[in-house]
Each structure stands twice: as C-alpha cells, then as structure tokens.
Design a protein around this motif. Structure first.
Motif, PDB file in Angstrom:
ATOM      1  N   PRO A   1       0.821  -1.219   0.000  1.00  0.00           N
ATOM      2  CA  PRO A   1       0.000   0.000   0.000  1.00  0.00           C
ATOM      3  C   PRO A   1       0.859   1.275   0.000  1.00  0.00           C
ATOM      4  O   PRO A   1       1.938   1.310   0.579  1.00  0.00           O
ATOM      5  CB  PRO A   1      -0.784  -0.114   1.309  1.00  0.00           C
ATOM      6  N   ALA A   2       0.349   2.305  -0.633  1.00  0.00           N
ATOM      7  CA  ALA A   2       1.059   3.586  -0.694  1.00  0.00           C
ATOM      8  C   ALA A   2       1.261   4.173   0.693  1.00  0.00           C
ATOM      9  O   ALA A   2       2.257   4.844   0.956  1.00  0.00           O
ATOM     10  CB  ALA A   2       0.286   4.560  -1.580  1.00  0.00           C
ATOM     11  N   ALA A   3       0.290   3.914   1.597  1.00  0.00           N
ATOM     12  CA  ALA A   3       0.382   4.449   2.962  1.00  0.00           C
ATOM     13  C   ALA A   3       1.606   3.924   3.708  1.00  0.00           C
ATOM     14  O   ALA A   3       2.072   4.545   4.663  1.00  0.00           O
ATOM     15  CB  ALA A   3      -0.889   4.098   3.729  1.00  0.00           C
ATOM     16  N   PHE A   4       2.131   2.791   3.266  1.00  0.00           N
ATOM     17  CA  PHE A   4       3.279   2.191   3.950  1.00  0.00           C
ATOM     18  C   PHE A   4       4.525   2.143   3.074  1.00  0.00           C
ATOM     19  O   PHE A   4       5.394   1.297   3.231  1.00  0.00           O
ATOM     20  CB  PHE A   4       2.926   0.779   4.429  1.00  0.00           C
ATOM     21  N   GLY A   5       4.602   3.084   2.146  1.00  0.00           N
ATOM     22  CA  GLY A   5       5.825   3.237   1.366  1.00  0.00           C
ATOM     23  C   GLY A   5       5.827   2.622  -0.015  1.00  0.00           C
ATOM     24  O   GLY A   5       6.847   2.638  -0.702  1.00  0.00           O
ATOM     25  N   SER A   6       4.698   2.087  -0.465  1.00  0.00           N
ATOM     26  CA  SER A   6       4.617   1.482  -1.804  1.00  0.00           C
ATOM     27  C   SER A   6       5.776   0.512  -2.070  1.00  0.00           C
ATOM     28  O   SER A   6       6.434   0.564  -3.108  1.00  0.00           O
ATOM     29  CB  SER A   6       4.603   2.577  -2.881  1.00  0.00           C
ATOM     30  N   ILE A   7       6.007  -0.361  -1.124  1.00  0.00           N
ATOM     31  CA  ILE A   7       7.119  -1.313  -1.266  1.00  0.00           C
ATOM     32  C   ILE A   7       6.848  -2.256  -2.440  1.00  0.00           C
ATOM     33  O   ILE A   7       5.767  -2.833  -2.565  1.00  0.00           O
ATOM     34  CB  ILE A   7       7.286  -2.147   0.016  1.00  0.00           C
ATOM     35  N   GLU A   8       7.860  -2.390  -3.300  1.00  0.00           N
ATOM     36  CA  GLU A   8       7.752  -3.300  -4.441  1.00  0.00           C
ATOM     37  C   GLU A   8       8.849  -4.358  -4.340  1.00  0.00           C
ATOM     38  O   GLU A   8      10.034  -4.042  -4.298  1.00  0.00           O
ATOM     39  CB  GLU A   8       7.895  -2.537  -5.758  1.00  0.00           C
ATOM     40  N   ILE A   9       8.423  -5.612  -4.284  1.00  0.00           N
ATOM     41  CA  ILE A   9       9.362  -6.729  -4.183  1.00  0.00           C
ATOM     42  C   ILE A   9       9.107  -7.698  -5.331  1.00  0.00           C
ATOM     43  O   ILE A   9       7.967  -8.071  -5.591  1.00  0.00           O
ATOM     44  CB  ILE A   9       9.201  -7.481  -2.845  1.00  0.00           C
ATOM     45  N   GLN A  10      10.162  -8.088  -6.000  1.00  0.00           N
ATOM     46  CA  GLN A  10      10.057  -9.129  -7.016  1.00  0.00           C
ATOM     47  C   GLN A  10      10.685 -10.396  -6.460  1.00  0.00           C
ATOM     48  O   GLN A  10      11.737 -10.359  -5.833  1.00  0.00           O
ATOM     49  CB  GLN A  10      10.751  -8.696  -8.303  1.00  0.00           C
TER      50      GLN A  10
ATOM     51  N   TYR B   1      24.169  -0.098   4.710  1.00  0.00           N
ATOM     52  CA  TYR B   1      23.546  -0.584   3.479  1.00  0.00           C
ATOM     53  C   TYR B   1      22.688   0.517   2.874  1.00  0.00           C
ATOM     54  O   TYR B   1      22.010   1.251   3.591  1.00  0.00           O
ATOM     55  CB  TYR B   1      22.666  -1.812   3.745  1.00  0.00           C
ATOM     56  N   SER B   2      22.716   0.603   1.546  1.00  0.00           N
ATOM     57  CA  SER B   2      21.879   1.563   0.844  1.00  0.00           C
ATOM     58  C   SER B   2      21.175   0.841  -0.300  1.00  0.00           C
ATOM     59  O   SER B   2      21.829   0.138  -1.093  1.00  0.00           O
ATOM     60  CB  SER B   2      22.725   2.709   0.289  1.00  0.00           C
ATOM     61  N   ALA B   3      19.860   0.952  -0.381  1.00  0.00           N
ATOM     62  CA  ALA B   3      19.101   0.284  -1.435  1.00  0.00           C
ATOM     63  C   ALA B   3      19.502   0.841  -2.801  1.00  0.00           C
ATOM     64  O   ALA B   3      19.486   2.055  -3.012  1.00  0.00           O
ATOM     65  CB  ALA B   3      17.602   0.476  -1.201  1.00  0.00           C
ATOM     66  N   LYS B   4      19.848  -0.058  -3.717  1.00  0.00           N
ATOM     67  CA  LYS B   4      20.350   0.341  -5.035  1.00  0.00           C
ATOM     68  C   LYS B   4      19.353   1.207  -5.798  1.00  0.00           C
ATOM     69  O   LYS B   4      19.728   2.175  -6.466  1.00  0.00           O
ATOM     70  CB  LYS B   4      20.676  -0.916  -5.860  1.00  0.00           C
TER      71      LYS B   4
ATOM     72  N   ASP C   1      20.063 -11.635  -2.343  1.00  0.00           N
ATOM     73  CA  ASP C   1      20.933 -10.577  -2.881  1.00  0.00           C
ATOM     74  C   ASP C   1      20.657 -10.294  -4.355  1.00  0.00           C
ATOM     75  O   ASP C   1      20.560  -9.131  -4.766  1.00  0.00           O
ATOM     76  CB  ASP C   1      22.401 -10.966  -2.706  1.00  0.00           C
ATOM     77  N   ASN C   2      20.548 -11.367  -5.155  1.00  0.00           N
ATOM     78  CA  ASN C   2      20.504 -11.214  -6.607  1.00  0.00           C
ATOM     79  C   ASN C   2      19.123 -10.936  -7.181  1.00  0.00           C
ATOM     80  O   ASN C   2      19.010 -10.428  -8.299  1.00  0.00           O
ATOM     81  CB  ASN C   2      21.073 -12.479  -7.270  1.00  0.00           C
ATOM     82  N   ILE C   3      18.083 -11.282  -6.439  1.00  0.00           N
ATOM     83  CA  ILE C   3      16.722 -11.054  -6.936  1.00  0.00           C
ATOM     84  C   ILE C   3      15.977 -10.045  -6.067  1.00  0.00           C
ATOM     85  O   ILE C   3      15.501  -9.016  -6.570  1.00  0.00           O
ATOM     86  CB  ILE C   3      15.928 -12.380  -6.991  1.00  0.00           C
ATOM     87  N   ILE C   4      15.885 -10.336  -4.774  1.00  0.00           N
ATOM     88  CA  ILE C   4      15.058  -9.496  -3.887  1.00  0.00           C
ATOM     89  C   ILE C   4      15.633  -8.090  -3.750  1.00  0.00           C
ATOM     90  O   ILE C   4      14.976  -7.098  -4.095  1.00  0.00           O
ATOM     91  CB  ILE C   4      14.915 -10.151  -2.490  1.00  0.00           C
ATOM     92  N   LEU C   5      16.866  -8.004  -3.236  1.00  0.00           N
ATOM     93  CA  LEU C   5      17.465  -6.676  -3.018  1.00  0.00           C
ATOM     94  C   LEU C   5      17.758  -5.960  -4.328  1.00  0.00           C
ATOM     95  O   LEU C   5      17.670  -4.725  -4.399  1.00  0.00           O
ATOM     96  CB  LEU C   5      18.746  -6.808  -2.184  1.00  0.00           C
ATOM     97  N   ALA C   6      18.115  -6.721  -5.349  1.00  0.00           N
ATOM     98  CA  ALA C   6      18.450  -6.103  -6.635  1.00  0.00           C
ATOM     99  C   ALA C   6      17.245  -5.387  -7.249  1.00  0.00           C
ATOM    100  O   ALA C   6      17.413  -4.435  -8.026  1.00  0.00           O
ATOM    101  CB  ALA C   6      18.970  -7.167  -7.598  1.00  0.00           C
ATOM    102  N   ASN C   7      16.029  -5.821  -6.904  1.00  0.00           N
ATOM    103  CA  ASN C   7      14.830  -5.237  -7.484  1.00  0.00           C
ATOM    104  C   ASN C   7      13.969  -4.450  -6.485  1.00  0.00           C
ATOM    105  O   ASN C   7      12.907  -3.948  -6.845  1.00  0.00           O
ATOM    106  CB  ASN C   7      13.965  -6.340  -8.110  1.00  0.00           C
ATOM    107  N   LEU C   8      14.423  -4.371  -5.240  1.00  0.00           N
ATOM    108  CA  LEU C   8      13.646  -3.704  -4.195  1.00  0.00           C
ATOM    109  C   LEU C   8      13.437  -2.221  -4.487  1.00  0.00           C
ATOM    110  O   LEU C   8      14.383  -1.499  -4.817  1.00  0.00           O
ATOM    111  CB  LEU C   8      14.360  -3.859  -2.856  1.00  0.00           C
ATOM    112  N   LYS C   9      12.188  -1.791  -4.354  1.00  0.00           N
ATOM    113  CA  LYS C   9      11.855  -0.369  -4.514  1.00  0.00           C
ATOM    114  C   LYS C   9      10.855   0.031  -3.429  1.00  0.00           C
ATOM    115  O   LYS C   9      10.043  -0.790  -3.010  1.00  0.00           O
ATOM    116  CB  LYS C   9      11.247  -0.098  -5.885  1.00  0.00           C
ATOM    117  N   PHE C  10      10.917   1.271  -3.022  1.00  0.00           N
ATOM    118  CA  PHE C  10       9.928   1.813  -2.083  1.00  0.00           C
ATOM    119  C   PHE C  10      10.038   3.324  -2.093  1.00  0.00           C
ATOM    120  O   PHE C  10      11.007   3.901  -2.595  1.00  0.00           O
ATOM    121  CB  PHE C  10      10.099   1.260  -0.672  1.00  0.00           C
TER     122      PHE C  10
END
Length: 219
Positions: free
Chosen positions: A81-90, A159-162, A208-217
C-alpha cells in the motif's frame, strides 16, 4: 683326459644351471610384469569409471541447477500500500506469498515468502523471505541488535538500497533469531522501518541477486 672331461662336464652343468635360473627369473619377471599390468588395468578401469561417474553427477547437478534458475522466471511482484511506502518486491515465480496488511497494530505489513507453498507461519520454518514494516523508528529497531553485536552473534554493516538512493540503512548478518541464521536489511521509511530478510543461508543468493536487486519503495 678324465680330469679335462670332468672339468668340461662341470662347466656344462654350471651353464645349464645358470640357464635354468635365468629362464626361471625371466618367467618370474614376466609373470610379475603381467600381474602388475593387469592390476594397473583393473585399477585404471575403476578410476576411469569413478571419474566418469563423478563427471556425470556434476553435469546432472549443473543441469538441475540451471533448470531451477530458469524456473524462477518470470518473477512475481508484490506491491504494498502507498500508505506504507509502496514497497515493491520481485520474487521467484516458484515461491508463494502470504502477506497481511493492516493500519492497526505494531506491524502494518507482515509478509512470508517461500518456495512452493507457505508453511505454518507460527512454526519453526526458516523462511526464504520475510518482509516487515514496523511502526518503530530505524534507531529503535537497530537497538535490539546491540547486544548481539557485542556477543559476536551478528555483524552490522551500512547498506543503501540500489534503487532508492539517499536512504542509508543497515545490513545485519548472523543469528537473526534462535536457530535461524540469515541476512536482514533494515531501512528507514518515513516514521516507520522496513525489515526485509531471509532466515536461511540457503536463500542468501536469491535474497541478494533477486530481492534486493529489485527492491523499490518510497522513503
């Protein structure tokens, strides 16, 4: 004359004995060489068979791993949800997800991801992926790891999200909870905190290679 004949007979006898001994020696050597050759051949065949078996097993494992990796695509997407940062995980399409979202309680988002199906969330399963959004600040969340750092149970690194520049967080590696060794990334999001982690070393590569590599929020 008799002495000469006796001497010649003795020489002939000695020569005959020597010839017999040489013949026996040659036969013995030949038998030893043949036995050694057969032993080498048998052992060589065994070694060759073992090498072929190992090579076949390695190739089979490689193909299995290759198939497993291909089966993970195309990736699935979870969008919070947008209210919680619109987290996008693949995450791999071979995984299943169980996520609760609520505007009440200490954890607005509480997600479980695992290959095939999601087991009992109250059990002892070391999940491939966990996602939490908590109502605590980043500083409050990180304080709980101070004692574990001092005890050498975890290490904490910056750590910093790519895909989300300018959002400094932390990567926690080690004993995340009792009997569960994994990797967690903790990130601030407004007045909340995002915790995304794997509870098993088995899934660190995917983490590392899928989750964090594609994480957005949205911070």
């Amino acid at each position: 004359m008799k002495a000469k004949k006796s001497k010649k007979s003795l020489i002939l006898l000695i020569s005959l004995i020597l010839c017999v001994l040489l013949l026996l020696g040659a036969l013995g050597f030949g038998y030893w060489a043949y036995s050694s050759q057969q032993d080498y051949k048998n052992n060589s065949d065994k070694k060759s068979d073992a090498a072929v078996t190992i090579a076949v097993e390695k190739e089979s494992t490689r193909k299995d791993n290759e198939f497993t990796e291909k089966e993970k695509n195309p990736l699935k997407t979870y969008l919070g949800p947008a209210a919680f940062g619109s987290i996008e995980i693949q995450y791999p399409k071979t995984w299943s997800a169980f996520v609760t979202e609520t505007d009440k309680g200490a954890r607005p988002i509480n997600g479980f991801f695992h290959p095939s199906f999601v087991p009992d969330t109250q059990g002892q399963t070391a999940f491939a992926l966990r996602l939490e959004v908590t109502n605590q600040s980043f500083e409050q969340e990180m304080k709980q790891y101070d004692s574990k750092v001092k005890a050498g149970k975890v290490t904490v690194t910056p750590y910093s999200a790519k895909n989300v520049p300018g959002t400094p967080g932390a990567r926690v590696t080690g004993e995340l909870s009792q009997d569960k060794q994994g990797v967690m990334v903790v990130l601030p999001s407004r007045d909340k905190t995002i915790k995304i982690y794997t509870e098993s070393q088995q899934f660190v590569g995917d983490f590392d290679n899928i989750i964090l590599a594609n994480l957005k929020f949205v911070p």
